[in-house]
Motif scaffolding. Structure first.
Motif, PDB file in Angstrom:
ATOM      1  N   GLY A  14       0.786  -1.174   0.052  1.00 25.42           N
ATOM      2  CA  GLY A  14      -0.060  -0.014  -0.191  1.00 25.42           C
ATOM      3  C   GLY A  14       1.007   1.238  -0.051  1.00 25.42           C
ATOM      4  N   GLY A  15       2.078   1.216   0.650  1.00 24.71           N
ATOM      5  CA  GLY A  15       2.754   2.326   1.004  1.00 24.71           C
ATOM      6  C   GLY A  15       3.171   2.722  -0.412  1.00 24.71           C
ATOM      7  N   ILE A  16       3.896   1.593  -1.266  1.00 24.20           N
ATOM      8  CA  ILE A  16       4.570   1.737  -2.538  1.00 24.20           C
ATOM      9  C   ILE A  16       3.611   2.157  -3.506  1.00 24.20           C
ATOM     10  CG2 ILE A  16       5.790   0.542  -4.359  1.00 24.20           C
ATOM     11  CD1 ILE A  16       6.921  -1.207  -2.427  1.00 24.20           C
ATOM     12  N   VAL A  17       2.521   1.676  -3.584  1.00 25.16           N
ATOM     13  CA  VAL A  17       1.211   1.969  -4.510  1.00 25.16           C
ATOM     14  C   VAL A  17       0.890   3.704  -4.201  1.00 25.16           C
ATOM     15  CG1 VAL A  17      -1.042   1.708  -5.270  1.00 25.16           C
ATOM     16  CG2 VAL A  17       0.581  -0.210  -4.709  1.00 25.16           C
ATOM     17  N   ALA A  18       0.607   3.857  -3.095  1.00 25.86           N
ATOM     18  CA  ALA A  18       0.358   5.364  -2.845  1.00 25.86           C
ATOM     19  C   ALA A  18       1.484   6.266  -3.222  1.00 25.86           C
ATOM     20  CB  ALA A  18       0.095   5.530  -1.274  1.00 25.86           C
ATOM     21  N   GLY A  19       2.715   5.863  -2.923  1.00 25.21           N
ATOM     22  CA  GLY A  19       3.810   6.810  -3.333  1.00 25.21           C
ATOM     23  C   GLY A  19       3.693   6.926  -4.983  1.00 25.21           C
ATOM     24  N   LEU A  20       3.788   5.984  -5.798  1.00 21.74           N
ATOM     25  CA  LEU A  20       3.896   5.767  -7.058  1.00 21.74           C
ATOM     26  C   LEU A  20       2.552   6.712  -7.764  1.00 21.74           C
ATOM     27  CD1 LEU A  20       5.494   4.609  -9.546  1.00 21.74           C
ATOM     28  CD2 LEU A  20       4.155   2.428  -9.450  1.00 21.74           C
ATOM     29  N   VAL A  21       1.575   6.353  -7.161  1.00 16.55           N
ATOM     30  CA  VAL A  21       0.296   6.936  -7.793  1.00 16.55           C
ATOM     31  C   VAL A  21       0.432   8.273  -7.494  1.00 16.55           C
ATOM     32  CG1 VAL A  21      -2.314   7.378  -7.654  1.00 16.55           C
ATOM     33  CG2 VAL A  21      -1.216   5.165  -7.647  1.00 16.55           C
ATOM     34  N   SER A  22       0.746   8.890  -6.345  1.00 11.33           N
ATOM     35  CA  SER A  22       0.752  10.467  -6.025  1.00 11.33           C
ATOM     36  C   SER A  22       2.137  11.139  -6.810  1.00 11.33           C
ATOM     37  CB  SER A  22       1.140  10.706  -4.534  1.00 11.33           C
ATOM     38  OG  SER A  22       2.605  10.266  -4.389  1.00 11.33           O
ATOM     39  N   ASP A  23       3.034  10.271  -7.302  1.00 20.19           N
ATOM     40  CA  ASP A  23       3.977  10.865  -8.128  1.00 20.19           C
ATOM     41  C   ASP A  23       3.674  11.194  -9.426  1.00 20.19           C
ATOM     42  OD1 ASP A  23       6.057  11.296  -6.116  1.00 20.19           O
ATOM     43  OD2 ASP A  23       6.959   9.244  -6.609  1.00 20.19           O
ATOM     44  N   GLN A  24       2.786  10.206 -10.069  1.00 20.13           N
ATOM     45  CA  GLN A  24       2.497  10.132 -11.260  1.00 20.13           C
ATOM     46  C   GLN A  24       1.413  11.198 -11.656  1.00 20.13           C
ATOM     47  OE1 GLN A  24       3.548   8.460 -14.080  1.00 20.13           O
ATOM     48  NE2 GLN A  24       5.227   7.796 -12.484  1.00 20.13           N
ATOM     49  N   THR A  25       0.293  11.403 -10.471  1.00 17.41           N
ATOM     50  CA  THR A  25      -0.840  12.287 -10.613  1.00 17.41           C
ATOM     51  C   THR A  25      -0.503  13.706  -9.956  1.00 17.41           C
ATOM     52  OG1 THR A  25      -1.581  11.602  -8.597  1.00 17.41           O
ATOM     53  CG2 THR A  25      -2.524  10.378 -10.454  1.00 17.41           C
ATOM     54  N   GLY A  26       0.616  13.600  -9.381  1.00 14.21           N
ATOM     55  CA  GLY A  26       0.748  14.977  -8.654  1.00 14.21           C
ATOM     56  C   GLY A  26      -0.064  15.400  -7.330  1.00 14.21           C
ATOM     57  N   GLY A  27      -0.852  14.300  -7.191  1.00 12.25           N
ATOM     58  CA  GLY A  27      -1.812  14.674  -5.958  1.00 12.25           C
ATOM     59  C   GLY A  27      -1.617  13.894  -4.914  1.00 12.25           C
ATOM     60  N   ARG A  28      -0.902  14.211  -3.771  1.00 10.10           N
ATOM     61  CA  ARG A  28      -0.696  13.624  -2.601  1.00 10.10           C
ATOM     62  C   ARG A  28      -1.867  13.257  -1.919  1.00 10.10           C
ATOM     63  NH1 ARG A  28       4.336  12.268  -4.217  1.00 10.10           N
ATOM     64  NH2 ARG A  28       6.003  13.690  -3.624  1.00 10.10           N
ATOM     65  N   ALA A  29      -2.893  14.539  -1.602  1.00 15.34           N
ATOM     66  CA  ALA A  29      -4.067  14.693  -0.771  1.00 15.34           C
ATOM     67  C   ALA A  29      -5.158  13.785  -1.355  1.00 15.34           C
ATOM     68  CB  ALA A  29      -4.529  15.863  -0.735  1.00 15.34           C
ATOM     69  N   SER A  30      -5.264  13.654  -2.764  1.00 15.39           N
ATOM     70  CA  SER A  30      -6.279  13.054  -3.359  1.00 15.39           C
ATOM     71  C   SER A  30      -6.061  11.300  -3.647  1.00 15.39           C
ATOM     72  CB  SER A  30      -6.388  13.493  -4.915  1.00 15.39           C
ATOM     73  OG  SER A  30      -5.047  13.258  -5.678  1.00 15.39           O
ATOM     74  N   THR A  31      -4.821  11.215  -3.599  1.00 14.96           N
ATOM     75  CA  THR A  31      -4.164   9.723  -3.399  1.00 14.96           C
ATOM     76  C   THR A  31      -4.854   9.234  -1.941  1.00 14.96           C
ATOM     77  OG1 THR A  31      -2.555  10.050  -4.837  1.00 14.96           O
ATOM     78  CG2 THR A  31      -2.581   8.044  -3.504  1.00 14.96           C
ATOM     79  N   CYS A  32      -4.257  10.050  -0.973  1.00 18.01           N
ATOM     80  CA  CYS A  32      -4.849   9.570   0.406  1.00 18.01           C
ATOM     81  C   CYS A  32      -6.297   9.403   0.512  1.00 18.01           C
ATOM     82  CB  CYS A  32      -4.460  10.566   1.329  1.00 18.01           C
ATOM     83  SG  CYS A  32      -2.598  10.710   1.625  1.00 18.01           S
ATOM     84  N   CYS A  33      -7.277  10.488   0.032  1.00 13.24           N
ATOM     85  CA  CYS A  33      -8.705  10.432   0.141  1.00 13.24           C
ATOM     86  C   CYS A  33      -9.069   9.142  -0.622  1.00 13.24           C
ATOM     87  CB  CYS A  33      -9.175  11.599  -0.499  1.00 13.24           C
ATOM     88  SG  CYS A  33     -10.748  11.996  -0.319  1.00 13.24           S
ATOM     89  N   VAL A  34      -8.902   8.727  -1.699  1.00 14.52           N
ATOM     90  CA  VAL A  34      -9.248   7.651  -2.508  1.00 14.52           C
ATOM     91  C   VAL A  34      -8.999   6.391  -1.659  1.00 14.52           C
ATOM     92  CG1 VAL A  34      -9.010   6.049  -4.537  1.00 14.52           C
ATOM     93  CG2 VAL A  34      -9.275   8.515  -4.703  1.00 14.52           C
ATOM     94  N   MET A  35      -7.906   6.371  -1.095  1.00 11.43           N
ATOM     95  CA  MET A  35      -7.451   5.021  -0.472  1.00 11.43           C
ATOM     96  C   MET A  35      -8.228   4.994   0.628  1.00 11.43           C
ATOM     97  SD  MET A  35      -3.477   4.604  -1.119  1.00 11.43           S
ATOM     98  CE  MET A  35      -3.392   2.663  -0.749  1.00 11.43           C
ATOM     99  N   LEU A  36      -8.718   6.192   1.583  1.00  9.11           N
ATOM    100  CA  LEU A  36      -9.427   6.273   2.584  1.00  9.11           C
ATOM    101  C   LEU A  36     -10.769   5.617   2.417  1.00  9.11           C
ATOM    102  CD1 LEU A  36      -7.827   9.218   4.415  1.00  9.11           C
ATOM    103  CD2 LEU A  36      -7.769   7.025   5.329  1.00  9.11           C
ATOM    104  N   ILE A  37     -11.395   6.269   1.288  1.00 12.81           N
ATOM    105  CA  ILE A  37     -12.590   5.836   0.866  1.00 12.81           C
ATOM    106  C   ILE A  37     -12.807   4.398   0.546  1.00 12.81           C
ATOM    107  CG2 ILE A  37     -14.488   6.363  -0.851  1.00 12.81           C
ATOM    108  CD1 ILE A  37     -13.270   9.045  -1.053  1.00 12.81           C
ATOM    109  N   LEU A  38     -11.828   4.006   0.041  1.00  8.72           N
ATOM    110  CA  LEU A  38     -12.011   2.475  -0.096  1.00  8.72           C
ATOM    111  C   LEU A  38     -11.778   1.672   1.256  1.00  8.72           C
ATOM    112  CD1 LEU A  38      -9.871   2.187  -3.594  1.00  8.72           C
ATOM    113  CD2 LEU A  38     -12.173   1.991  -3.278  1.00  8.72           C
TER     114      LEU A  38
END
Length: 466
Positions: free
Chosen positions: A325-349
Motif C-alpha cells: 500500500g505504501g509503495i502504490v500510494a507513493g507511485l500514484v501520487s508521483d504520477q498524478t501529482g496529488g498527494r491529498a487526492s491519493t490519500c482520500c481515494v484510499m481512505l474511501i476504499l
C-alpha cells in the motif's frame, strides 16, 4: 563533517559519487528505522507469555505456591486486572511518544542528525534491554515496566523526524513519493523481524525477546555515528559550491567551472531553524496532521479480537499489505501529482473493506489472510504517504523560501498528532467493545470518514497538482 576533500571525484562532473552517497543514505536510514520498530514489537508478542491459561500446562512438582490458576503467569500480570495492566504499559509508551514527538522535531533541527539518531538508538537499546532484564532480575512491579516503556517512548521519538529529514535532504520532489513509499517498508520489515525474534525466545526466556532487539538497535546507533552523511552539503568544504537543492529530483552537482550564484547572506538566512508555530503556519501542516490523527485511530484494531499470540502472527499479514500500500500510494501520487487526492481515494476504499472484514473476514483462514492484506494496503497507504513524502514536501514548501531546516519539525508535528490517534484508539475501543464488536467497527469507519473530510480541505497547490 567533511568526508571529501576538494580533490575528490565529486567535483569532476561525475554523478556516480553523488548517487552512491544518496543510495547509501537511503539504505542506512532504512536500517535505522527498521531497528526502531524491531525494538517496539516484542511487547505485543510477550504479552501472551506474561498471562497464560495455566490449566492447559503441566505444573512442575517442585514449584512453590498454591495458586494453581496463575502459577505460570508473571506477576503483576497474574491477576484478573491483567488487561488493565497491559493497557497501562502500552499507554505509557504511546502517551510519552505522542508528547515527546512535538519536542523531538525542534531538537532535531538544532542538533546534528547524526548525533541525535545515535543517542536516540543507544538509549532505545538501553530501555528495551531494561524491560527484558525484569525477567532475569525477577522484577514484578507494574511501575517499573510502565516507567521503562514511558522512557522508551520518549527516546524513540528521535527516530522518525531525523530519518525523514535525512532522506528529504537527499531527494527532491520528482520521485519522492515512490522512493519514500519503498523506503517506508522499514516499518513493516521491523515489525515482522521484531515478531520473529521475540517469538524465538518468548516461550523459554521472554527477557531475551527484549534484550536481543535492544542490542540490535544499539548496534545500529554505532553504525549511524560512524557512517551517516545527513545531507549533501556535508560532502564538500563550506567554501565550495552548494550541492543539490531540494526542489527537484533532476538537479545535479555544479561543475568545477560554474560560478556560485547564491550569495552567502541568503544561505545564512536559510540556515535558521524554523519555530514550532512557524511550522504550523505552513499551508497543509495542520490539515494533514488531523487527517493522520483520524487515520491512526483505526490502525490497531484489525486483529484485536484474536488472542495475543495469534494477533501477533496476523499482524504480520497486515504489515505485508502495508508495504504494498505504501509503495502504490507513493507511485500514484508521483504520477498524478496529488498527494491529498491519493490519500482520500484510499481512505474511501478502506471504509467498505473494514465492513467486509468484519462480516466475512473470519469465515475461513484464506479469507482472513486476503482481507488483512487488502486492509493493510488501504489503511497503511495514506499513513505511509502522509508521514513520508507529504511531510518532506511540507518541510521544503515554497513558502519557506529555500529553508531546509523545517523538515524535522514538520515531520514531528504530523507524526506526533497521528500518535495521539494511536493512543486514543485502544482507549476508545476498550470503552466501546463491551457494547459489541460491531460498534468498534462503526467507530473505525467514523474515524475513516473524518479523515476523508479533513482531507477535503483546500490543500497547497504543490500537493494537489502535478
Amino acid at each position: 563533517m567533511v568526508l571529501c576533500s576538494p580533490q575528490n571525484p565529486l567535483q569532476d562532473g561525475s554523478l556516480k559519487p553523488a548517487s552512491w552517497y544518496r543510495g547509501f543514505t537511503l539504505f542506512l536510514t532504512f536500517l535505522f528505522y527498521t531497528s526502531y520498530h524491531l525494538s517496539r514489537k516484542p511487547i505485543s508478542i510477550v504479552k501472551s507469555q506474561l498471562h497464560r491459561n495455566c490449566s492447559t500446562l503441566i505444573r512442575p512438582p517442585n514449584l512453590n505456591g498454591t495458586d494453581n490458576e496463575t502459577w505460570c503467569d508473571w506477576a503483576p500480570f497474574d491477576k484478573d486486572n491483567y488487561q488493565t495492566l497491559f493497557g497501562a504499559v502500552d499507554n505509557s509508551f504511546l502517551v510519552a511518544y505522542a508528547i515527546g514527538m512535538f519536542f523531538s522535531g525542534i531538537f532535531g533541527e538544532r542538533v546534528p542528525l547524526r548525533y541525535y539518531l545515535t543517542i536516540g538508538m543507544l538509549l532505545s537499546g538501553l530501555f528495551t534491554c531494561l524491560f527484558g532484564l525484569g525477567f532475569y532480575l525477577n522484577i514484578h512491579s507494574i511501575w517499573y515496566y510502565a516507567f521503562v516503556q514511558a522512557m522508551n517512548g520518549l527516546v524513540q521519538t528521535t527516530g522518525w523526524p531525523a530519518v525523514v529529514a535525512c532522506v528529504g535532504n537527499w531527494f527532491g520532489k520528482g520521485k519522492r513519493g515512490f522512493i519514500m513509499g519503498v523506503w517506508n517498508s522499514h516499518t513493516s520489515v521491523g515489525n515482522i523481524l521484531g515478531s520473529l525474534i521475540a517469538g524465538v525466545f518468548v516461550s523459554s526466556a521472554w527477557g531475551m525477546s527484549f534484550i536481543v532487539p535492544g542490542i540490535i538497535i544499539a548496534s545500529t546507533g554505532v553504525l549511524c555515528f560512524f557512517f551517516l552523511v545527513e545531507s549533501e552539503s556535508d560532502l564538500l568544504d563550506n567554501e565550495k559550491e552548494p550541492l543539490l537543492q531540494n526542489s527537484s529530483s533532476n538537479e545535479i552537482f555544479s561543475s568545477p567551472g560554474q560560478s556560485n550564484s547564491i550569495s552567502s547572506e541568503p544561505a545564512e538566512e536559510h540556515t535558521k531553524a524554523i519555530s514550532f508555530c512557524g511550522a504550523l503556519r505552513i499551508p497543509g501542516v495542520m490539515e494533514f496532521s488531523l487527517c493522520l490523527l483520524f487515520a491512526k485511530l483505526f490502525l490497531f484494531v484489525y486483529c484485536s479480537h484474536f488472542d495475543p499470540k495469534e494477533a501477533g502472527d496476523m499482524s504480520t499479514l497486515f504489515d505485508v499489505g502495508g508495504i504494498v500500500g505504501g509503495i502504490v500510494a507513493g507511485l500514484v501520487s508521483d504520477q498524478t501529482g496529488g498527494r491529498a487526492s491519493t490519500c482520500c481515494v484510499m481512505l474511501i476504499l478502506a471504509a467498505p473493506m473494514l465492513f467486509l472484514y468484519n462480516h466475512i473476514g473470519q469465515y475461513s483462514l484464506a479469507t482472513t489472510i486476503g482481507m488483512l492484506l487488502v486492509c493493510g494496503a488501504l489503511v497503511n497507504g495514506p499513513y505511509a504517504l502522509i508521514t513520508t513524502a507529504v511531510s518532506a514536501d511540507l518541510g521544503t514548501h515554497e513558502s519557506l523560501r529555500g529553508n531546509s531546516r523545517a523538515l524535522s519539525t514538520v515531520t514531528a508535528i504530523i507524526d506526533g498528532t497521528g500518535s495521539i490517534g494511536a493512543a486514543l484508539g485502544p482507549l476508545l475501543a476498550g470503552l466501546i467493545s463491551p457494547t459489541g464488536w460491531n460498534n468498534v467497527f462503526f467507530m473505525l469507519v467514523t474515524a475513516d470518514i473524518l479523515a476523508c473530510l479533513v482531507n477535503g480541505f483546500p490543500w497547497p497547490s504543490s500537493l494537489t497538482q502535478a
